[in-house]
Design an enzyme around this catalytic site. Structure first.
Site, PDB file in Angstrom:
ATOM      1  N   GLY A  46       1.361  -0.930   0.385  1.00 47.68           N
ATOM      2  CA  GLY A  46       0.123   0.073   0.301  1.00 47.68           C
ATOM      3  C   GLY A  46       1.097   1.690  -0.181  1.00 47.68           C
ATOM      4  O   GLY A  46       1.555   0.906   0.855  1.00 47.68           O
ATOM      5  N   GLN A  51       2.872   9.933   1.150  1.00 51.51           N
ATOM      6  CA  GLN A  51       4.372   9.281   1.206  1.00 51.51           C
ATOM      7  C   GLN A  51       5.229   9.061  -0.216  1.00 51.51           C
ATOM      8  O   GLN A  51       6.714   8.559  -0.566  1.00 51.51           O
ATOM      9  CB  GLN A  51       4.600   7.789   1.199  1.00 51.51           C
ATOM     10  CG  GLN A  51       3.738   6.939   2.352  1.00 51.51           C
ATOM     11  CD  GLN A  51       3.616   5.747   2.784  1.00 51.51           C
ATOM     12  OE1 GLN A  51       2.186   5.355   2.216  1.00 51.51           O
ATOM     13  NE2 GLN A  51       4.706   5.098   3.232  1.00 51.51           N
ATOM     14  N   CYS A  93       6.331  -0.542   7.377  1.00 50.42           N
ATOM     15  CA  CYS A  93       5.908   1.026   6.386  1.00 50.42           C
ATOM     16  C   CYS A  93       7.053   1.148   5.806  1.00 50.42           C
ATOM     17  O   CYS A  93       8.021   1.679   6.117  1.00 50.42           O
ATOM     18  CB  CYS A  93       5.557   1.599   7.256  1.00 50.42           C
ATOM     19  SG  CYS A  93       4.887   3.112   6.244  1.00 50.42           S
ATOM     20  N   LEU A  94       6.756   2.107   4.722  1.00 51.45           N
ATOM     21  CA  LEU A  94       7.900   2.027   3.565  1.00 51.45           C
ATOM     22  C   LEU A  94       8.587   3.296   4.107  1.00 51.45           C
ATOM     23  O   LEU A  94       9.731   3.377   3.659  1.00 51.45           O
ATOM     24  CB  LEU A  94       7.222   2.450   1.951  1.00 51.45           C
ATOM     25  CG  LEU A  94       6.592   1.181   1.212  1.00 51.45           C
ATOM     26  CD1 LEU A  94       6.262   1.590  -0.033  1.00 51.45           C
ATOM     27  CD2 LEU A  94       7.624  -0.003   1.383  1.00 51.45           C
ATOM     28  N   HIS A 135      -4.385   1.425   7.958  1.00 49.64           N
ATOM     29  CA  HIS A 135      -2.412   1.210   7.515  1.00 49.64           C
ATOM     30  C   HIS A 135      -2.502   3.029   6.804  1.00 49.64           C
ATOM     31  O   HIS A 135      -1.971   4.085   7.278  1.00 49.64           O
ATOM     32  CB  HIS A 135      -1.643   0.399   7.273  1.00 49.64           C
ATOM     33  CG  HIS A 135       0.187   0.857   6.887  1.00 49.64           C
ATOM     34  ND1 HIS A 135       0.439   0.795   8.473  1.00 49.64           N
ATOM     35  CD2 HIS A 135       0.586   1.892   6.281  1.00 49.64           C
ATOM     36  CE1 HIS A 135       1.757   1.177   7.972  1.00 49.64           C
ATOM     37  NE2 HIS A 135       1.795   2.431   6.975  1.00 49.64           N
ATOM     38  N   GLU A 136      -2.608   2.484   5.810  1.00 51.82           N
ATOM     39  CA  GLU A 136      -2.791   4.156   4.705  1.00 51.82           C
ATOM     40  C   GLU A 136      -4.117   4.922   5.027  1.00 51.82           C
ATOM     41  O   GLU A 136      -3.327   5.915   4.573  1.00 51.82           O
ATOM     42  CB  GLU A 136      -3.114   3.363   3.128  1.00 51.82           C
ATOM     43  CG  GLU A 136      -2.833   2.066   2.582  1.00 51.82           C
ATOM     44  CD  GLU A 136      -0.742   2.419   3.069  1.00 51.82           C
ATOM     45  OE1 GLU A 136      -0.791   3.768   2.868  1.00 51.82           O
ATOM     46  OE2 GLU A 136      -0.387   1.225   3.191  1.00 51.82           O
ATOM     47  N   HIS A 139      -1.935   6.880   7.599  1.00 49.93           N
ATOM     48  CA  HIS A 139      -1.020   7.755   6.760  1.00 49.93           C
ATOM     49  C   HIS A 139      -1.794   9.238   6.452  1.00 49.93           C
ATOM     50  O   HIS A 139      -1.423   9.934   6.592  1.00 49.93           O
ATOM     51  CB  HIS A 139      -0.479   7.572   5.248  1.00 49.93           C
ATOM     52  CG  HIS A 139       0.612   6.202   5.275  1.00 49.93           C
ATOM     53  ND1 HIS A 139       1.359   6.997   5.904  1.00 49.93           N
ATOM     54  CD2 HIS A 139       0.361   5.489   5.392  1.00 49.93           C
ATOM     55  CE1 HIS A 139       2.718   6.007   6.194  1.00 49.93           C
ATOM     56  NE2 HIS A 139       1.921   4.705   6.220  1.00 49.93           N
TER      57      HIS A 139
HETATM   58 NI    NI Z   1       2.936   3.071   5.644  1.00 52.31          NI
END
Ligand code: NI
Length: 170
Positions: A46, A51, A93-94, A135-136, A139
């Site tokens: 995701g 991000q 998380c990226l 999670h997204e 964000h």
């Molecule tokens: Ni993330």
């Protein structure tokens, strides 16, 4: 399409609540295509627009594994309208490379939003997809997974981060 740079903790854009999308124009379509390419290139399950440095309520998600058919979801202006149960699992998380932690989430969620053309959609999810959605959407509201763990674990994270990064504080 282009692979975009992924913003990293502690960049400010990740802490800010993103703005709702009003125009479903060519600029939005390009952003979505670039986000999809960036997510698959990472690879990740995701990605939220902040991000890639864009403070807009856009997220792309694909929780399918490599041997499964793609299950790409594009969500604009999403909101969680129902939560049920509890699920505790490891998450990464990226935007926080090389860090994973156990995060408590709802087991099932119902999410409403718009697709890339502005058509209203509703998603009922559980398991990994429910986790990815939470999670997204976190964000997009300016929260990272480290905001969802206990204070002591968060302190450990901050100390470890400070030790591993020589970036000077402003
Ligand atoms: Ni993330």
């Amino acid at each position: 399409m282009a692979v975009l740079r992924i913003t990293k903790y502690p960049e400010e854009v990740l802490k800010k609540k993103t703005e709702p999308v009003c125009e479903f124009d060519a600029g939005l379509q390009k952003l979505i295509d670039d986000m999809i390419e960036t997510m698959y290139a990472a690879p990740g399950v995701g990605l939220a627009a902040n991000q890639v440095g864009v403070s807009k309520q856009v997220t792309v998600i694909d929780v399918s594994s490599r041997d499964e058919k793609s299950s790409l979801i594009v969500l604009v202006n999403p909101a969680i309208v129902h939560k049920e149960g509890e699920d505790t699992s490891e998450e990464g998380c990226l935007s926080i490379p090389e860090y994973t932690t156990i995060v408590k989430r709802a087991e099932k969620v119902r999410v409403t939003g718009l697709d890339r053309n502005g058509t209203r959609i509703e998603i009922e999810a559980e398991g990994l997809l429910a986790r990815a959605l939470q999670h997204e959407i976190d964000h997009l509201n300016g929260f990272l997974l480290i905001d969802r763990i206990g204070r002591i674990k968060r302190e450990f994270f901050r100390k470890r981060y400070a030790r591993e990064h020589t970036v000077s504080k402003e």
